[in-house]
Design an enzyme around this catalytic site. Structure first.
Site, short mmCIF file in Angstrom:
data_model
loop_
_atom_site.label_atom_id
_atom_site.label_comp_id
_atom_site.label_asym_id
_atom_site.label_seq_id
_atom_site.Cartn_x
_atom_site.Cartn_y
_atom_site.Cartn_z
CD GLU A 60 38.53 -44.30 38.03
OE1 GLU A 60 37.73 -44.92 37.29
OE2 GLU A 60 39.71 -44.08 37.72
CG HIS A 129 44.16 -35.70 34.01
ND1 HIS A 129 43.34 -36.14 33.01
CD2 HIS A 129 44.71 -36.81 34.55
CE1 HIS A 129 43.41 -37.46 32.94
NE2 HIS A 129 44.23 -37.90 33.86
C1 LIG Z 1 38.96 -42.65 34.89
C2 LIG Z 1 40.42 -42.60 34.98
N1 LIG Z 1 41.05 -43.29 35.94
C3 LIG Z 1 42.38 -43.25 36.04
C4 LIG Z 1 43.11 -42.50 35.17
C5 LIG Z 1 44.62 -42.39 35.35
N2 LIG Z 1 45.26 -43.14 34.29
C6 LIG Z 1 45.61 -42.55 33.14
S1 LIG Z 1 46.17 -43.63 32.02
C7 LIG Z 1 45.99 -44.92 33.09
C8 LIG Z 1 46.34 -46.28 32.66
C9 LIG Z 1 45.55 -46.66 31.47
O1 LIG Z 1 45.96 -47.89 31.03
P1 LIG Z 1 45.41 -48.43 29.66
O2 LIG Z 1 43.95 -48.24 29.58
O3 LIG Z 1 45.91 -49.83 29.53
O4 LIG Z 1 46.07 -47.49 28.57
P2 LIG Z 1 47.61 -47.33 28.24
O5 LIG Z 1 48.08 -46.16 29.02
O6 LIG Z 1 48.31 -48.57 28.61
O7 LIG Z 1 47.65 -47.08 26.79
C10 LIG Z 1 45.47 -44.48 34.29
C11 LIG Z 1 45.20 -45.33 35.45
C12 LIG Z 1 42.42 -41.79 34.18
N3 LIG Z 1 43.06 -41.01 33.32
N4 LIG Z 1 41.09 -41.87 34.09
#
Ligand SMILES: Cc1ncc(C[n+]2csc(CCOP(=O)(O)OP(=O)(O)O)c2C)c(N)n1
Ligand SMILES: [Mg+2]
Lengths: 332, 342
Positions: A60, A129
């Site tokens: 971000e 959220h």
């Molecule tokens: C700071 C932030 N940016 C974006 C999000 C939205 N978001 C939630 S989960 C996710 C993907 C996360 O991917 P990863 O870290 O690989 O975890 P996974 O869901 O694959 O276990 C995103 C972009 C968030 N929750 N927090």
């Protein structure tokens, strides 16, 4: 005039904005291939290509920072924060960089960018959220701030934002994306910076914005059945905001209530109430009342979440109390 | 509460089965309309994380990302209280305040699941300082996804860990996706251990289809961390289902999914136990059935559990015994009640 959804109106504004100006780019997490976490940017990557609709890593501060640099050098970026809560990650770039560059650098370097994001409760998305963080933005001189509550505003406020010389934060509401309404691409509900009266009334003014507009209008309908006529003003542009129409309405009715979904302490509603108190003191029959979210983080439990923010019932009961001085049963 | 560690291949199989059964019930809870919302992230396909949770010991602490149910079960969570929390119920781990993405339990060392990508990583640095200064011999582990490899705070934290020689481990569960973004679309270089090594960490990658491989690597890394050599472990896995409950993964092909699901740590562990003669099929079947029964119980418990009372919303914003937030109704009463005007 066409019927469409809030989501589709925003999407249309992005399309029209990108067609009107080749310098407009979108960047953010999942805005491209995925089409946006709430589907707002669906298909845009196919229409405009990956160099104008840019999927970013989950970074971000760098998303906002990159948008700032692009804006400084000639592009007109629309950076997306998937949730306004993630402003927590990016607040330095938003508040210390984007907001202050023009001023710090003596007017030389403006940052004409749009920060699109969404907030609010309603999905049991829990404490990180579901917030309504517009006060963070309003409290930062240098930022502009708009919060559309209708389909037509969802389109026009974004189109207008894309013509501003300074950074504009557009905070959508996650609970409004599927809402239907009329879109007239030729006619905005109001000029940039102007509040819009959504309903007229003689007994009190309810000032509100975003999703609470609809709770307030529903409350006003019920108030009318009880013989109380509430005027409902949609603030929509929180900065800039022309206060003259607000002052006129509050002086006319002598009673005012500001309704927000955000935690009420330190809120935008607090500030609006203070301004009206200052400018309408001699005309007021009652103190300007604030109605907002409880001063708590948003709980995940659906019952608690719902109970922590104003409902149409609460707006109705409180307005009636304010006008008739008869306390609702829950206040006994 | 005691959390056993280094339990052996059969016990690790059992734990992985319990995790999968639990996650399947989370899916059911959602379909039955009993979950608090739809932001439920299943860790199916990532059960080999047990190779690391099982190498930790009583007193060790950890933080997780939003896909942390498996990690927490691996550290001894009570499925009833977990499921109740996911349903937003009063007797959940966090009294229905946090939900799936914010589960925590101080007693078991769970310092909190996080819905901010990267949000919990730095907390293990502070935990490491506590353990170092007090000489307790504990370690703290941050579990996060491949998506967090793009967050700056990870790099700030890895530098501090190496600089101060802290008893911590960074565990990246690489399930190949952050929402709809495959890792090759978010990372310029996919050699994550190389990044960690560049900061001076003891870095490795383990095959997330093989829990015993993960465990072997994790055991050595945990021992080193206890001696003040911080580590970074990438567990190479595959996210079997969509990102959250509403996501049907339209951005990947059925062929890719079928191939990814071939790398099933549970099926592999079972095959290995049978091939090595470490267990009979009947015994494994009993384990599977018992896990199913246990998690059915957790689901029933969560559905039947009472919702929190409305008044609890003001609890725990601040510590007990200190001023709580003033309910709005109180303020309105103070402003508008007739007595207030007299
Ligand atoms: C700071 C932030 N940016 C974006 C999000 C939205 N978001 C939630 S989960 C996710 C993907 C996360 O991917 P990863 O870290 O690989 O975890 P996974 O869901 O694959 O276990 C995103 C972009 C968030 N929750 N927090
Ligand atoms: Mg991932």
């Amino acid at each position: 005039m066409t019927e469409t959804t809030y989501r589709e109106a925003i999407r249309q504004a992005l399309i029209d904005g990108m067609e009107a100006d080749a310098d407009v780019i979108l960047m953010g997490e999942e805005v491209g291939l995925y089409g946006g976490a709430y589907g707002v940017t669906k298909g845009l990557i196919d229409m405009f290509g990956a160099s104008r609709v840019i999927d970013t890593p989950i970074s971000e501060p760098a998303i906002i920072g990159a948008a700032i640099g692009a804006a400084m050098t000639g592009l007109r970026p629309v950076a997306e924060l998937m949730y306004v809560d993630f402003a927590g990650m990016a607040m330095d770039q938003i508040a210390n960089q984007a907001a202050k560059s023009r001023y710090m650098f003596g007017g030389q370097i403006g940052v004409p960018m749009v920060l699109r994001t969404q907030g609010g409760t309603g999905r049991s998305a829990a404490a990180q959220h579901s917030q309504s963080l517009e006060a963070w933005m309003l409290h930062t001189p240098g930022l502009r701030l708009v919060m559309p509550g209708t389909v037509n505003d969802a389109y026009h406020l974004l189109r207008q934002a894309l013509r501003q010389p300074d950074p504009v934060v557009v905070i959508e509401h996650k609970g409004l994306y599927t809402m239907k309404g009329q879109l007239d691409v030729a006619t905005p509900d109001g000029a940039w910076g102007q509040p819009v009266t959504r309903r007229t009334g003689r007994d009190l003014v309810i000032l509100t914005y975003s999703r609470m507009l609809h709770e307030s209008l529903a409350a006003a309908d019920r108030l009318a059945q009880a013989g109380v006529e509430a005027e409902v003003i949609d603030l929509r542009c929180l900065n800039p905001l022309d206060e003259a129409p607000l002052i006129e309405a509050v002086r006319r009715t002598g009673r005012a209530m500001v309704v927000t979904e955000a935690a009420v302490t330190g809120s935008v509603a607090s500030d609006i109430a203070a301004r009206l108190g200052e400018s309408c003191f001699d005309w007021l029959e009652e103190p300007v009342l604030r109605l907002g979210g409880e001063d708590i983080p948003i709980p995940v439990s659906p019952a608690l979440e719902k109970g922590s923010i104003p409902s149409a019932d609460l707006v109705h009961d409180t307005a009636l109390w304010l006008v008739t001085r008869k306390a609702p049963p829950w206040a006994a | 509460m005691t959390v056993v560690s280094n339990t052996g291949p059969l016990a690790r199989y059992r734990m992985m089965r319990r995790i999968r059964s639990f996650e399947e019930r989370v899916g059911e809870l959602f379909l039955k309309g009993g979950s608090a919302g739809s932001m439920l992230h299943l860790s199916i396909g990532e059960e080999a994380v047990v190779g690391l949770t099982d190498a930790m010991r009583d007193g060790d602490s950890f933080t997780t990302h939003h896909r942390g149910h498996g990690v927490f079960l691996g550290r001894g969570a009570d499925p009833n209280r977990m499921m109740a929390e996911i349903a937003g119920k009063q007797d959940g781990y966090c009294r229905g305040k946090g939900g799936s993405m914010h589960i925590a339990d101080r007693a078991l060392g769970h310092l909190g699941a996080n819905a901010i990508v990267g949000g919990g990583i730095s907390h293990v640095i502070g935990a490491g300082l506590t353990y170092r200064n007090r000489g307790t011999g504990q370690i703290s582990v941050a579990f996060f996804g491949d998506g967090a490899m793009s967050q700056g705070i990870l790099y700030e934290s890895m530098n501090m860990a190496a600089l101060w020689q802290l008893p911590v481990i960074f565990c990246c569960i690489n399930n190949q996706y952050g929402m709809g973004t495959r890792v090759d679309r978010s990372a310029g270089s996919r050699d994550f251990p190389a990044r960690a090594a560049a900061f001076g960490l003891n870095a490795a990658r383990a095959d997330g289809a093989e829990v015993e491989t993960v465990h072997d690597t994790a055991r050595a890394m945990v021992s080193a961390a206890r001696e003040g050599r911080p580590g970074f472990l990438e567990i190479d896995a595959y996210r079997f289902f969509g990102h959250a409950r509403m996501d049907k993964s339209p951005y990947r092909t059925p062929e890719e999914e079928a191939e990814g699901r071939q790398r099933d740590p549970l099926a592999r562990a079972r095959a290995r136990l049978l091939a090595e003669g470490a267990a009979e099929a009947a015994e494994l079947d009993r384990i599977d059935a018992a896990a199913g029964t246990e998690m059915d119980g957790a689901l029933d418990h969560a559905l039947a559990a009472p919702a929190p009372a409305l008044s609890t919303m003001f609890q725990d914003v601040y510590a007990p015994g200190t001023p709580a937030p003033r309910p709005q109704a109180d303020r309105l009463r103070a402003v508008l009640a007739e007595e207030a005007r007299a």
